[in-house]
Scaffold this motif. Structure first.
Motif: not given
Ligand SMILES: [Zn+2]
Length: 577
Positions: A402-410, A465-484
């Protein structure tokens, strides 16, 4: 300590399990004389290394590791032979899949922050060796194109940590069959060594026409040359003032040179046309790169180097300002490579996802400028496949741990800091536009980039414009990929030949993205952008001037885990009453 001495008598295996913290010491400086003898494929090294105990505990033992094809000859401490045991240590951080490890018993404990200076001597051969790859199933004929390092009779190319441990290091064992273990171990080593000073005097000898030695240290190192009858001896100084991300490497070959500022091209004899193809690619790419990433550093110290590898199928490798690659006359490939290299020469960041991500992004934008958006998205498609595979593997790991985290930052995973990062820049550009992104990049300073949100704020400042939501999901955290998925479509015809289409898009993944949505009509098409958060739906209404036929979500500009559910065929629209 008595207990420890008993263990020492029991031998290396127990010693390694109980007594050595291999990552306790930081190697702060190296002064090495490195003799390369291509004819014998030999390397002989004598020199001094300084280590500092950066652990919280006093250390009685320390480990020094070199490639398993090299042997320890001597280790001295304060002018006296040090007490050490040499043992093989299995680790895929070296191409041979093993290291020669010396475990030194220090005469007295080194306290935290204490420093120890050692004089070392080691030698052996560095032949082509892809053991670590073939033992995990890479085909015999393919493996040497990845692990191409060797000291060879006519051509030598030897990369450092992660390929050939030709200067002493100390790390825990890494295993290629365990996920990202090798890259993580190399990243841990680099993180300990950003300020390491290396002064390496490389000498090589041979007969006949002298070969050229190149290394990726600070440019301008002195070279001296001695002719002794038919034989010659050439010496080159190679220094690194703070290793940073650089992996020290050297190449010896019968090079000829072509200067195409800001790039020096060293090519194999008879390959001048290929070198000229690359030089032309550099000239063509300069205006594009300077427009996006600022002026190129052209001082002799900051010169970018291209060095041609002898194996035409070798996998290219870059470190510092040097690119090792085969050269051929494929001009499209040369242009892509040149854009990548020039982007590095124009734009520096100590954050890998920014430094590498932008260079891959630049290739796609250049492709778009040359041939249009679809060829650029096709080019990005290769990144999408690599990225989707990497995220799938991470998903499996996360479900076990459960602890594995792979943000783009690190992250130290190449598919993330290259492919995912390229997409992050591409999506940012789609959201904020070329001008705002160029201005943000122009304002970027690597030394001011001390907090993860620095670059987010730079872009927000330009784009308003606010990009916090984007950086949260793509850069600071690894939320995997979207699937539309197009969940529902309601076409309506309120008046004759005027349609309103209401589209519900579902994001089955966890990462939010602003995704293009195209309505194809009997005549023409219209594209809108829609922000869909993770595990959510979003609705958009689109007006159509002719009969709506089809909805396509995502033109390929957002990486997705599943692209097969993105098209929706529209049935006949409901009539007005
Ligand atoms: Zn790069």
């Amino acid at each position: 300590m008595k207990f420890l001495r008993v263990l020492l008598l029991l031998g290396g295996v127990l010693l390694q399990a109980h007594a050595v913290d291999r990552e306790a010491f930081t190697f702060t400086s190296y002064t090495l004389d490195v003799r390369i003898e291509p004819k014998q494929q030999r390397l002989a090294v004598r020199g001094k290394i300084t280590l500092r105990n950066d652990s919280a505990l006093p250390q009685k033992n320390l480990s020094l590791q070199i490639s398993s094809s090299l042997d320890w000859r001597s280790i001295q401490l304060e002018g006296r032979p040090a007490q050490f045991v040499s043992q093989p240590y299995t680790s895929d951080i070296d191409h041979t899949g093993a290291l020669s490890e010396a475990i030194i018993t220090l005469p007295k404990e080194i306290p935290p922050k204490g420093v120890v200076e050692l004089e070392v001597g080691y030698e052996g051969v560095i032949p082509l060796d892809a053991t670590r790859l073939t033992r995990i199933g890479v085909p015999e004929e393919q493996a040497p194109h990845s692990d191409w390092d060797q000291i060879g009779k006519s051509f030598s190319a030897v990369r450092g940590v992660g390929y050939v441990v030709w200067y002493p290091i100390a790390t825990e064992s890494a295993n290629l069959s365990e996920g990202n273990s090798v890259a993580e171990t190399v990243a841990r080593w680099k993180a300990r060594e950003p300020y390491a000073q290396l002064e390496i005097n490389l000498s090589h000898s041979g007969e006949g026409a002298p070969k050229t030695l190149l290394c990726n240290g600070k440019a301008g190192g002195a070279t001296s040359f001695e002719q002794l009858g038919l034989a010659y001896l050439s010496k080159t100084e190679c220094a690194f003032e703070g290793l940073g991300e650089t992996v020290p490497l050297f190449v010896v070959g019968p090079f000829e040179g072509l200067d195409q500022p800001p790039v020096n091209i060293s090519y194999q004899p008879d390959h001048k046309p290929a070198a000229e193809t690359y030089a032309l690619a550099v000239r063509l790419a300069i205006p594009f790169v300077t427009e996006w990433f600022g002026p190129l550093k052209t001082s002799p110290q900051a010169r970018a180097e291209v060095v041609e590898l002898a194996d035409p199928e070798a996998a290219p490798y870059e470190s510092g300002s040097m690119l090792l690659t085969p050269l051929n006359s494929d001009s499209a490939l040369a242009r892509l490579t040149a854009v990548h290299q020039l982007t590095h020469a124009a734009f520096f960041s100590s954050r890998t996802w920014i430094y590498e991500g932008l260079a891959h992004f630049a290739q796609a934008v250049y492709r778009e400028q040359e041939s249009g958006r679809q060829p650029a998205l096709d080019f990005m498609g290769a990144h999408r496949i690599a990225l989707a595979e990497a995220e799938k593997a991470l998903d499996r790991e996360r479900s076990q741990n459960a602890g594995t985290s792979e943000s783009l930052i690190s992250t130290s995973i190449e598919d993330l800091y290259r492919s995912k990062a390229a997409y992050v820049w591409w999506m940012l550009r789609d959201m904020v536009g070329d001008d705002a992104l160029k201005k943000a990049l122009a304002a970027y300073r690597s030394d001011a980039d001390t907090t993860p949100s620095y670059v987010q704020h730079l872009i927000e400042g330009q784009a308003k414009t606010d990009l916090g939501w984007f950086f949260d999901d793509w850069v600071y955290r690894d939320r995997g990929l979207p699937d539309f998925r197009v969940a529902a479509v309601y076409p309506w015809e309120p008046s004759r030949n005027a349609y309103v289409v209401t589209v519900t898009v579902e994001n089955l993944g966890n990462a939010a993205a602003e995704v293009p949505l195209t309505l194809k009509m009997e005549e023409g098409q219209v594209t809108k952008r829609l922000l869909v958060h993770g595990k959510s739906n979003a609705i958009i209404r689109i007006e159509a001037a002719s009969k709506p036929r089809e909805i396509v979500v995502n033109d390929g500009s957002v990486p997705e885990s599943d692209m097969s559910n993105n098209v929706y065929t529209i049935e006949a629209p409901a009539k007005r009453n």
